[in-house]
Design a protein around this motif. Structure first.
Motif, mmCIF file in Angstrom:
data_model
loop_
_atom_site.group_PDB
_atom_site.id
_atom_site.type_symbol
_atom_site.label_atom_id
_atom_site.label_comp_id
_atom_site.label_asym_id
_atom_site.label_seq_id
_atom_site.Cartn_x
_atom_site.Cartn_y
_atom_site.Cartn_z
ATOM 1 N N VAL A 185 0.862 -1.184 0.000
ATOM 2 C CA VAL A 185 0.000 0.000 0.000
ATOM 3 C C VAL A 185 0.897 1.233 0.000
ATOM 4 C CG1 VAL A 185 -1.816 1.265 1.201
ATOM 5 C CG2 VAL A 185 -1.764 -1.229 1.328
ATOM 6 N N GLU A 186 0.805 2.009 -1.069
ATOM 7 C CA GLU A 186 1.609 3.230 -1.122
ATOM 8 C C GLU A 186 1.135 4.161 -0.007
ATOM 9 O OE1 GLU A 186 2.461 4.628 -4.975
ATOM 10 O OE2 GLU A 186 3.325 6.507 -4.284
ATOM 11 N N ARG A 187 2.086 4.586 0.811
ATOM 12 C CA ARG A 187 1.808 5.450 1.974
ATOM 13 C C ARG A 187 0.823 4.784 2.939
ATOM 14 N NH1 ARG A 187 6.384 7.686 0.781
ATOM 15 N NH2 ARG A 187 6.357 8.668 -1.270
ATOM 16 N N VAL A 305 -8.294 9.353 -12.038
ATOM 17 C CA VAL A 305 -7.122 9.397 -12.915
ATOM 18 C C VAL A 305 -6.052 10.362 -12.407
ATOM 19 C CG1 VAL A 305 -6.363 9.576 -15.312
ATOM 20 C CG2 VAL A 305 -8.772 9.139 -14.833
ATOM 21 N N LYS A 306 -4.836 9.819 -12.319
ATOM 22 C CA LYS A 306 -3.653 10.647 -12.071
ATOM 23 C C LYS A 306 -2.900 10.666 -13.396
ATOM 24 C CE LYS A 306 0.644 10.586 -9.301
ATOM 25 N NZ LYS A 306 1.285 10.040 -8.096
ATOM 26 N N ALA A 307 -2.830 11.823 -14.000
ATOM 27 C CA ALA A 307 -2.188 11.902 -15.312
ATOM 28 C C ALA A 307 -1.210 13.069 -15.345
ATOM 29 C CB ALA A 307 -3.249 12.088 -16.398
ATOM 30 N N SER A 309 1.621 13.469 -13.903
ATOM 31 C CA SER A 309 2.029 13.815 -12.551
ATOM 32 C C SER A 309 2.971 12.742 -12.044
ATOM 33 C CB SER A 309 0.796 13.884 -11.656
ATOM 34 O OG SER A 309 1.184 13.976 -10.308
ATOM 35 N N GLU A 310 4.091 13.161 -11.510
ATOM 36 C CA GLU A 310 5.066 12.231 -10.914
ATOM 37 C C GLU A 310 5.337 11.040 -11.826
ATOM 38 O OE1 GLU A 310 3.425 11.387 -6.972
ATOM 39 O OE2 GLU A 310 4.511 13.108 -6.202
ATOM 40 N N GLY A 311 5.487 11.307 -13.098
ATOM 41 C CA GLY A 311 5.876 10.239 -14.028
ATOM 42 C C GLY A 311 4.720 9.446 -14.595
ATOM 43 N N TRP A 342 -10.893 13.453 -12.110
ATOM 44 C CA TRP A 342 -9.585 13.754 -12.719
ATOM 45 C C TRP A 342 -8.776 14.562 -11.709
ATOM 46 C CZ3 TRP A 342 -7.911 12.000 -17.454
ATOM 47 C CH2 TRP A 342 -6.715 12.543 -17.937
ATOM 48 N N ARG A 343 -7.608 14.066 -11.344
ATOM 49 C CA ARG A 343 -6.867 14.724 -10.256
ATOM 50 C C ARG A 343 -6.111 15.965 -10.734
ATOM 51 N NH1 ARG A 343 -2.857 11.599 -7.449
ATOM 52 N NH2 ARG A 343 -3.515 12.124 -5.358
ATOM 53 N N ALA A 344 -6.105 16.961 -9.850
ATOM 54 C CA ALA A 344 -5.365 18.194 -10.151
ATOM 55 C C ALA A 344 -3.991 18.187 -9.481
ATOM 56 C CB ALA A 344 -6.165 19.407 -9.675
ATOM 57 N N VAL A 378 -9.172 17.838 -6.196
ATOM 58 C CA VAL A 378 -8.101 18.755 -5.797
ATOM 59 C C VAL A 378 -7.667 18.448 -4.365
ATOM 60 C CG1 VAL A 378 -7.514 21.208 -5.551
ATOM 61 C CG2 VAL A 378 -9.243 20.519 -7.221
ATOM 62 N N LYS A 379 -6.364 18.319 -4.151
ATOM 63 C CA LYS A 379 -5.883 18.112 -2.767
ATOM 64 C C LYS A 379 -6.178 19.345 -1.934
ATOM 65 C CE LYS A 379 -2.256 14.685 -3.515
ATOM 66 N NZ LYS A 379 -0.859 14.246 -3.316
ATOM 67 N N ASN A 380 -6.249 19.177 -0.621
ATOM 68 C CA ASN A 380 -6.638 20.311 0.227
ATOM 69 C C ASN A 380 -5.673 21.493 0.133
ATOM 70 O OD1 ASN A 380 -5.377 18.047 2.170
ATOM 71 N ND2 ASN A 380 -4.748 20.025 2.936
ATOM 72 N N GLN A 411 -1.531 8.764 7.237
ATOM 73 C CA GLN A 411 -0.709 9.846 7.803
ATOM 74 C C GLN A 411 0.706 9.886 7.215
ATOM 75 O OE1 GLN A 411 -2.862 8.881 11.891
ATOM 76 N NE2 GLN A 411 -1.208 10.319 12.219
ATOM 77 N N GLU A 412 0.765 10.097 5.906
ATOM 78 C CA GLU A 412 2.067 10.135 5.230
ATOM 79 C C GLU A 412 2.998 11.179 5.834
ATOM 80 O OE1 GLU A 412 1.755 10.895 1.027
ATOM 81 O OE2 GLU A 412 3.929 10.952 0.747
ATOM 82 N N TYR A 413 2.458 12.341 6.094
ATOM 83 C CA TYR A 413 3.297 13.442 6.582
ATOM 84 C C TYR A 413 2.973 13.805 8.031
ATOM 85 C CZ TYR A 413 4.127 14.142 1.569
ATOM 86 O OH TYR A 413 4.459 13.972 0.246
HETATM 87 C C1 GCV Z 1 0.182 8.013 -4.951
HETATM 88 C C2 GCV Z 1 2.630 12.171 -2.887
HETATM 89 C C3 GCV Z 1 2.952 10.818 -2.349
HETATM 90 C C4 GCV Z 1 2.874 9.774 -3.437
HETATM 91 C C5 GCV Z 1 1.468 9.815 -4.051
HETATM 92 C C6 GCV Z 1 1.252 11.224 -4.602
HETATM 93 C C7 GCV Z 1 -0.122 11.398 -5.206
HETATM 94 O O1 GCV Z 1 3.620 12.606 -3.736
HETATM 95 O O2 GCV Z 1 4.211 10.826 -1.760
HETATM 96 O O3 GCV Z 1 3.132 8.513 -2.873
HETATM 97 O O4 GCV Z 1 1.306 8.860 -5.051
HETATM 98 O O5 GCV Z 1 1.387 12.159 -3.555
HETATM 99 O O6 GCV Z 1 -0.978 11.921 -4.507
HETATM 100 O O7 GCV Z 1 -0.327 11.033 -6.335
#
Ligand code: GCV
Length: 723
Positions: A185-187, A305-307, A309-311, A342-344, A378-380, A411-413
């Motif tokens: 599980v990522e994070r 969708v994450k497009a 973004s981060e590769g 669709w993610r921003a 959109v993230k907070n 709680q990633e951060y």
């Molecule tokens: C799923 C941050 C996290 C990534 C995550 C990314 C996202 O960068 O560290 O693990 O990837 O956000 O929200 O897409």
């Protein structure tokens, strides 16, 4: 004589052993979450509930298999220890069912029932007695009503004069699982993914059913099963049959399944040469794929969708924009009433002078260009789920586009699953923030609730913190974040304190000497962590990649905006990222009232100061302290507040289940150690720039800076990838 004494000692030992064993057997391991319906020991209260609930009437269609009925009977059996009689409406103390199927005499006394998910719970006088009615417009509404009614019993509220009329303020209330197909599980900080893909579809784990119950109990009505860093295999029949099995489990609980999809799927599993969203073959491929998905899951919710973004692949690779990409998928989903989220969260190209500006720069020009069934998620905040971020400027900038909030429950951060960090105050701070987009009072919550066009959907998403750990979330208090997300998604106006109060009572005990101090500790916990990690608007100063522990010294990474120095910009003169009109001009992405507030040092809140300004170490703060002194003070205050938490928790021994008590006690000890590490590492590191002493009266750091810099944390959890 000696024999007799030996016998006594042995008996005593056996007795102690049995007690210990019994204690272990009946201990609460946290699996039941807030749905652990323990016996109500207050005799008078139990008697009054019993009198009301002895006889229940369920409307047609609420037979033995109905999940609302099952849950109600389960709750009553646990809390009141009896099985109610099922009777005709005239003889019932409690009537449960859909509005239309209740007797006309009863419905006459009810107010109208909100929307399709809404319900009424009302105490009426009919048939010469008090009757409680739980009525939903649909079966889903009934289920939500039953869970609310159970909550009243769990939190020991009177039921003799109920008049509740509820419906959700947001339509799509969705968990986002960042779960990979190989079960990492990522994070994620609570074990492996709960989806056992290998055993699906044949094996339905009880955890799937309990997951659905827990979500329904807080109004969550959707789940995205897989990581936004998606694996294209998810769209193959091999996996779709497994997705169907989960969807079948969740459906009775009102939960729809969604999938994260990889933009390059037409190439990876469709064997096409391109994924260009304007290419006819590509469009046909998505259409066929969507039609196929609906054969497996007729009420499928849609795509996340994450497009670009981060590769992750996206439409920009073909010279197209986000609207082109989203609208292509939307066209395929529209005939089935599916949606695209669709993610921003995008930052694929060079961040230039400020990564915080990138999402706005890419999306603002597309306002009004998205298809009707697209919602932009959109993230907070504009960076990435930091302990504190000002609200994302896009919330005030997309009048013609439906926007969906993305919170991070995991709680990633904010301390993985070892820190007690109650997130409701963070959610609330953002939801209540005034964007001024359509004048004063256009809060972020209002933006989410407002439909820019007739066909728009509204929604909110939370990145799940759930795994295979026996207590689901790793930390017993992390369950409160899952719970609070659901409650606030249903109604963003609810207070963090009320939600904490309910959760504590439902999870642990109704004992006020436990609940009241712990509500206070939960409410304080967010600020505590901000203080020992990132006070005064600092952000993104954690360890590289793992995001574990402090890393303000991180100055090398694949990209400049993955370092810490890019964000804090500490130098001999001062510290902070100048995003004001004199700096990166990120403040210009807000409405003029908000821009001015953040631009102006006299009005910029201390809590956001270094997010928006680069200030000298001797800058005079509102408190009269210098910036350096204030910064140090916050770091020390953060640690002191964890000490207070520790003292309060130690006093709770005997008030809650022993296993839960011990789990939290050990975790607070870890949090303490980590808070001190954050404080000492950051204060010592920033001191190399400020060149000022740690003021008198503060304890000295335990180790030199080099000690913290050299610490290694192999295999810290949560590293993912699109597997
Ligand atoms: C799923 C941050 C996290 C990534 C995550 C990314 C996202 O960068 O560290 O693990 O990837 O956000 O929200 O897409």
């Amino acid at each position: 004589m000696i024999m007799r004494q030996q016998f006594r000692v042995l008996s005593l030992l056996a007795f102690v052993w049995i007690l210990t064993w019994a204690n272990r057997c009946f201990a609460d391991d946290g699996y039941k979450l807030w749905l652990n319906y323990p016996k109500i020991n207050d005799r008078a209260l139990a008697a009054s509930y019993t009198q009301q609930l002895r006889q229940i009437y369920f409307t047609d269609g609420m037979g033995k298999a109905n999940v609302a009925r099952k849950e109600l009977l389960l709750g009553v059996a646990g809390m009141l220890q009896f099985t109610p009689q099922i009777v005709k409406p005239e003889s019932a103390g409690l009537l449960v069912g859909t509005y239309q199927k209740l007797p006309a005499g009863v419905t006459k006394s009810l107010a109208t029932v909100g929307n399709d998910e809404g319900y009424v719970i009302k105490t009426i006088t009919a048939n010469n007695r008090k009757q409680v009615v739980i009525a939903g417009k649909t079966e889903k509404g009934v289920l939500y009503g039953v869970f609310n009614f159970l909550r009243l019993l769990q939190t020991q509220q009177p039921i003799s004069a109920l008049n509740i009329n509820e419906y959700p303020k947001l339509e799509r209330r969705v968990l986002n699982h960042w779960d990979n197909l190989n079960r990492t599980v990522e994070r994620g900080y609570a074990g492996a993914s709960i989806w056992n893909w290998h055993k699906l579809p044949g094996y339905i784990d009880q955890q799937y059913i309990d997951y659905a119950r827990a979500n329904a109990s807080i109004g969550i009505n959707g789940t995205v099963l897989n990581n936004v860093n998606a694996n294209a295999l998810m769209l193959t029949p091999e996996y779709l049959v497994k997705v169907k099995a989960l969807a079948d489990v969740f459906r009775p609980y009102g939960i729809r399944v969604y999938l994260s999809v990889k933009f390059s799927s037409p190439i990876e599993v469709g064997k096409l040469k391109t994924a260009d969203p304007l290419n006819i073959e590509v469009r046909q491929w998505w259409k066929d794929k969507v039609d196929e998905i609906y054969k497996y899951v007729p009420d499928f919710g849609g795509f996340l969708v994450k497009a670009n973004s981060e590769g992750q692949p996206g439409p920009q690779a073909y010279g197209r924009n986000h609207a082109d990409g989203a609208n292509m998928m939307a066209a395929a989903l529209a005939p089935h009433n599916g949606i695209v989220m669709w993610r921003a969260f995008v930052y694929d190209s060079n961040p230039l002078n400020d990564r915080a500006k990138q999402a706005y720069d890419e999306f603002k020009p597309l306002d009004g260009k998205f298809a009707d069934n697209v919602i932009v998620q959109v993230k907070n905040g504009a960076i990435d789920f930091q302990p504190r971020e000002p609200f994302h400027p896009l919330f005030g900038a997309m009048a013609k586009t439906p926007l969906m909030m993305e919170f991070q429950i995991t709680q990633e951060y904010t301390g993985f699953s070892t820190h007690l960090f109650y997130e409701a105050p963070l959610f609330k701070e953002v939801l209540d923030a005034d964007t001024y987009a359509a004048g004063k009072g256009t809060t972020v919550a209002k933006v989410l609730e407002t439909k820019p066009h007739a066909k728009a959907v509204t929604g909110i998403a939370g990145v799940a913190n759930i795994g295979t750990d026996r207590n689901w979330c790793g930390h017993p208090f992390a369950q409160s974040n899952w719970y609070a997300f659901g409650r606030m998604a249903w109604n963003p106006d609810q207070s963090s304190a009320q939600i904490a109060n309910d959760w504590l009572r439902m999870t642990f005990t109704n004992d006020k000497s436990f609940v009241q101090p712990m509500v206070q500790q939960m409410l304080a916990s967010r600020e505590n962590t901000v203080n020992y990690m990132t006070p005064l608007g600092l952000h993104h100063i954690m360890g590289i990649n793992t995001h574990y522990g402090p890393g303000p010294w991180v100055d090398k990474a694949e990209r400049p905006d993955w370092t810490a120095v890019y964000y804090h910009k500490a130098d001999s003169l001062g510290i902070g990222f100048d995003r004001s009109s004199a700096g990166s001009k990120a403040t210009a992405q807000y409405a003029p009232q908000v821009q001015q507030k953040f631009d102006n040092l006299a009005t910029c809140p201390d809590s956001n100061l270094l997010w928006f300004h680069h200030l000298s170490w001797n800058y005079k703060m509102r408190s009269g302290k210098t910036l350096w002194f204030e910064l140090v003070h916050h770091y020390y205050e953060g640690v002191d507040s964890v000490r207070r938490l520790q003292t309060v928790w130690n006093g709770m021994q005997g008030k809650v289940d022993r296993e839960q008590y011990m789990a939290v006690k050990q975790l607070i000890a870890i949090q303490m150690e980590e808070a001190i590490r954050w404080r000492d590492a950051c204060v010592l590191y920033f001191q190399t720039f400020s060149k000022q002493p740690i003021p008198a009266g503060y304890e000295k750091p335990l180790h030199p800076l080099s000690y913290y810099r050299d610490m290694q944390f192999h295999f810290a959890p949560g590293i993912g990838g699109s597997i």
